[in-house]
Write an enzyme that holds these catalytic residues in place. Structure first.
Site, PDB file in Angstrom:
ATOM      1  N   SER A 278     -10.628  -0.342   3.224  1.00  0.00           N
ATOM      2  CA  SER A 278      -9.842  -0.509   4.457  1.00  0.00           C
ATOM      3  C   SER A 278      -9.408   0.859   4.969  1.00  0.00           C
ATOM      4  O   SER A 278      -8.767   1.623   4.237  1.00  0.00           O
ATOM      5  CB  SER A 278      -8.593  -1.338   4.188  1.00  0.00           C
ATOM      6  OG  SER A 278      -8.945  -2.608   3.727  1.00  0.00           O
TER       7      SER A 278
ATOM      8  N   GLU B 296      -4.857   4.063   6.389  1.00  0.00           N
ATOM      9  CA  GLU B 296      -4.550   3.896   4.972  1.00  0.00           C
ATOM     10  C   GLU B 296      -5.130   5.051   4.162  1.00  0.00           C
ATOM     11  O   GLU B 296      -4.596   5.441   3.132  1.00  0.00           O
ATOM     12  CB  GLU B 296      -5.136   2.564   4.475  1.00  0.00           C
ATOM     13  CG  GLU B 296      -4.582   2.136   3.145  1.00  0.00           C
ATOM     14  CD  GLU B 296      -5.534   1.283   2.364  1.00  0.00           C
ATOM     15  OE1 GLU B 296      -6.294   1.848   1.552  1.00  0.00           O
ATOM     16  OE2 GLU B 296      -5.523   0.063   2.562  1.00  0.00           O
TER      17      GLU B 296
ATOM     18  N   ARG C 114       0.816  -1.217   0.000  1.00  0.00           N
ATOM     19  CA  ARG C 114       0.000   0.000   0.000  1.00  0.00           C
ATOM     20  C   ARG C 114       0.855   1.275   0.000  1.00  0.00           C
ATOM     21  O   ARG C 114       0.509   2.272   0.642  1.00  0.00           O
ATOM     22  CB  ARG C 114      -0.949   0.044   1.207  1.00  0.00           C
ATOM     23  CG  ARG C 114      -2.039  -1.000   1.202  1.00  0.00           C
ATOM     24  CD  ARG C 114      -2.991  -0.788   0.006  1.00  0.00           C
ATOM     25  NE  ARG C 114      -4.154  -1.635   0.150  1.00  0.00           N
ATOM     26  CZ  ARG C 114      -4.197  -2.907  -0.240  1.00  0.00           C
ATOM     27  NH1 ARG C 114      -3.151  -3.463  -0.833  1.00  0.00           N
ATOM     28  NH2 ARG C 114      -5.295  -3.613  -0.084  1.00  0.00           N
TER      29      ARG C 114
HETATM   30  N1  EPU Z   1     -10.320 -10.839  10.168  1.00  0.00           N
HETATM   31  C1  EPU Z   1     -10.828 -10.849  11.443  1.00  0.00           C
HETATM   32  N2  EPU Z   1     -12.119 -10.430  11.639  1.00  0.00           N
HETATM   33  C2  EPU Z   1     -12.882  -9.993  10.607  1.00  0.00           C
HETATM   34  C3  EPU Z   1     -12.360  -9.976   9.294  1.00  0.00           C
HETATM   35  C4  EPU Z   1     -11.065 -10.406   9.106  1.00  0.00           C
HETATM   36  O1  EPU Z   1     -10.180 -11.248  12.395  1.00  0.00           O
HETATM   37  O2  EPU Z   1     -14.022  -9.618  10.875  1.00  0.00           O
HETATM   38  C5  EPU Z   1      -8.933 -11.309   9.974  1.00  0.00           C
HETATM   39  C6  EPU Z   1      -8.891 -12.798   9.643  1.00  0.00           C
HETATM   40  O3  EPU Z   1      -7.776 -13.369  10.259  1.00  0.00           O
HETATM   41  C7  EPU Z   1      -8.701 -12.781   8.123  1.00  0.00           C
HETATM   42  C8  EPU Z   1      -7.808 -11.575   7.981  1.00  0.00           C
HETATM   43  O4  EPU Z   1      -8.330 -10.636   8.923  1.00  0.00           O
HETATM   44  O5  EPU Z   1      -8.109 -13.940   7.674  1.00  0.00           O
HETATM   45  C9  EPU Z   1      -7.735 -10.976   6.605  1.00  0.00           C
HETATM   46  O6  EPU Z   1      -9.022 -10.519   6.216  1.00  0.00           O
HETATM   47  P1  EPU Z   1      -9.336 -10.202   4.674  1.00  0.00           P
HETATM   48  O7  EPU Z   1      -8.963 -11.358   3.824  1.00  0.00           O
HETATM   49  O8  EPU Z   1     -10.697  -9.634   4.585  1.00  0.00           O
HETATM   50  O9  EPU Z   1      -8.288  -9.095   4.307  1.00  0.00           O
HETATM   51  P2  EPU Z   1      -7.805  -7.763   5.041  1.00  0.00           P
HETATM   52  O10 EPU Z   1      -6.391  -7.959   5.427  1.00  0.00           O
HETATM   53  O11 EPU Z   1      -8.737  -7.346   6.109  1.00  0.00           O
HETATM   54  C10 EPU Z   1      -6.871  -6.810   2.821  1.00  0.00           C
HETATM   55  C11 EPU Z   1      -6.882  -5.501   2.106  1.00  0.00           C
HETATM   56  C12 EPU Z   1      -8.188  -5.328   1.341  1.00  0.00           C
HETATM   57  C13 EPU Z   1      -8.348  -6.484   0.370  1.00  0.00           C
HETATM   58  C14 EPU Z   1      -8.309  -7.795   1.148  1.00  0.00           C
HETATM   59  C15 EPU Z   1      -8.337  -9.010   0.253  1.00  0.00           C
HETATM   60  C16 EPU Z   1      -5.496  -4.020   3.449  1.00  0.00           C
HETATM   61  C17 EPU Z   1      -5.434  -2.841   4.356  1.00  0.00           C
HETATM   62  N3  EPU Z   1      -6.698  -4.404   3.045  1.00  0.00           N
HETATM   63  O12 EPU Z   1      -7.881  -6.734   3.815  1.00  0.00           O
HETATM   64  O13 EPU Z   1      -8.084  -4.131   0.596  1.00  0.00           O
HETATM   65  O14 EPU Z   1      -9.563  -6.392  -0.364  1.00  0.00           O
HETATM   66  O15 EPU Z   1      -7.073  -7.861   1.907  1.00  0.00           O
HETATM   67  O16 EPU Z   1      -7.124  -9.150  -0.389  1.00  0.00           O
HETATM   68  O17 EPU Z   1      -4.450  -4.572   3.098  1.00  0.00           O
HETATM   69  C18 EPU Z   1      -8.521  -1.779   0.689  1.00  0.00           C
HETATM   70  O18 EPU Z   1      -7.306  -1.613   0.630  1.00  0.00           O
HETATM   71  O19 EPU Z   1      -9.314  -0.809   0.751  1.00  0.00           O
HETATM   72  C19 EPU Z   1      -9.057  -3.141   0.713  1.00  0.00           C
HETATM   73  C20 EPU Z   1     -10.358  -3.393   0.851  1.00  0.00           C
END
Ligand code: EPU
Length: 349
Positions: A249, A345, A177
């Protein structure tokens, strides 16, 4: 007299708006204004906007579709939205091709168009809000693919050297990012076009989280199928900004030192993590926020999205300051409980 004449010439050639409303130009739908606003559609118009006498001393904010920004107040300066359009194949060799895209094209429409044309590689980045020109700024990423994996170069107006420049992959210094555009060279470049290296042979990336499982369940086999699966995963988990103002995010996933990580793990053996290069671990911010008691929490018109607490939502008529204060409370709690400082972010104005 001379100044008046100059202004008259400029106003004939470019369309500049004063006290321009920004409500439709930010995905939080915050009701703020910019002292001045322009959307130049080509390089000449861009230079004219910048040379407009009133703009010379004004702060400048380059805006894509406003999907990663939080306005806490009116912007006392020039909001400039690059308006360059167009999609053009500029190189073709074997299965590979380089496609140049105007900064103002909508990101997801571009992804849909590329897949339709048989230019593959961006499927996992389907449905990300925003414009093509903003995509390199924060190196957008989702479901195991980042913009940098398909990036060739950008064309940008260099405000220091006052010339159009082409920056390659290395010059952009992409990270998680991040890039020079929001790092050390913040404010220097106005991106006008982005070029992508794509492939006419599908190379499906299915390794992230639930992607393979959902793809198999949907009996998928093509890039078109993968796009559909990604859209379904995103839609089920993330709020639609048309319905609930949000900027995706709100925080980055923090990288923490391995020693700090070990301490967290002693107390929380179930902490999820992704090893990062070097001596650091990436912990999902969503997990930290959930464990700090903020999942699905709402104060007034601001809340965390119930199925993805990393996303802050403007339920109805919140101000930018309210959203900021809400995010500050989350930040403080996560710091108090885990000793981890989350980084926003979104771009806070
Ligand atoms: N999780 C929780 N509780 C929740 C949701 C998630 O504990 O309610 C934990 C779980 O361990 C899960 C992990 O968070 O495995 C990762 O969750 P997710 O796959 O939804 O991904 P994220 O890390 O929360 C990132 C990006 C998103 C992108 C997704 C999918 C960042 C800041 N965000 O989210 O990007 O869509 O991965 O690749 O890196 C954005 O940048 O605006 C965005 C939406």
């Amino acid at each position: 007299m001379v100044k008046d004449q100059i202004i008259a010439i400029f106003t004939i050639m470019i369309d500049i708006h004063h006290k321009h409303p920004l409500k439709d130009l930010n995905s939080f739908s915050l009701d703020t204004r910019a002292s001045s606003y322009a959307k130049p559609e080509n390089l000449q118009a861009l230079c004219e906007v910048l040379a407009y006498p009133d703009h010379k001393e004004m702060p400048l904010l380059v805006l894509g579709e406003g999907s990663n920004i939080l306005f806490r107040e009116d912007f006392d300066g020039l909001v400039l939205q690059p308006g360059m359009k167009g999609i053009e194949v500029v190189e073709e060799k074997g299965n590979e091709l380089v496609v140049k895209v105007g900064a103002s094209e909508n990101w997801d429409s571009w992804v849909a168009h590329a897949i339709e044309k048989g230019w593959y590689g961006l499927e996992n980045l389907s449905l990300i809000p925003g414009s093509v020109g903003s995509a390199p700024v924060q190196n957008i990423g989702a479901y195991g693919v980042e913009l940098k994996d398909r990036f060739e170069w950008v064309e940008a107006w260099d405000l220091h050297e006052k010339q159009l420049v082409r920056l390659d992959h290395k010059a952009c210094a992409f990270g998680y990012r991040s890039s020079i555009f929001k790092g050390e060279e913040k404010g220097r470049y106005i991106i006008t076009h982005v070029a992508f290296r794509l492939n006419s042979k599908p190379d499906l990336q299915l390794d992230y989280g639930m992607v393979k499982k959902e793809f198999t369940k949907a009996k998928g086999s093509t890039p078109q199928d993968l796009r559909k699966v990604i859209i379904a995963i995103r839609s089920a988990k993330l709020p639609d900004p048309e319905q609930y103002g949000n900027a995706g995010s709100f925080f980055k996933n923090p990288l923490v030192d391995r020693t700090i990580f070990s301490c967290i793990r002693v107390e929380y053996p179930d902490v999820p993590f992704y090893p990062d290069a070097g001596n650091q671990m990436k912990i999902p911010a969503a997990w930290l926020i959930e464990k700090s008691g903020w999942k699905g929490k709402r104060i007034g018109n601001v809340g965390t999205w119930p199925s993805q607490p990393l996303v802050l939502v403007n339920y109805d008529g919140a101000t930018g300051q309210e959203i900021y204060d809400f995010s500050q409370k989350i930040l403080e709690d996560v710091d108090r409980i885990f000793g981890v400082i989350l980084e926003r972010e979104v771009n806070v104005i």
